[in-house]
Design a protein around this motif. Sequence first.
Motif: not given
Length: 130
Positions: A11-18, A72-79, A106-111
């Motif tokens: 389930l954790a892997k699925r969250c990280e991939a969502a 939350e990290l931001w590299d200028g192209k993606a969060k 991709t989001t704080p909630a998913l992480a």
Amino acid sequence: MPTERAKLLELAKRCEAASGQLRGLDYLIFCAQVPVGEKAYWDPDDPKYHFTASIDAALSLAKANWLVGFKELWDGKAKAANAFIDLYTVKDDGLFWGDHIQACATTPALALTAACLRARATENTDAPDT
């Protein structure tokens, strides 16, 4: 048949991939929190079960003896988001730190949801990985 620990890690892997909220994944996470043999009512419209979309819902998966943080990290192209959990125990002579768990998504909630699931799997040490 996979162990409970393996199910939590999957389930954790699925969250990280969502890339956003997934109600089906929210339901599987809800089911993983219900002790075997107990009944629980799932309401897909109740925000407290929107683990993959809500930081508050994700944080409800954390236990009292966990130090939880995220950014939350931001590299200028993606969060991207990073969450961490430090497990500790309280003893007469102070705090004793245990495992450090991290998850990125991709989001704080998913992480945060992924990190909580990984921490729960770490605490479930009676079941081997499969």
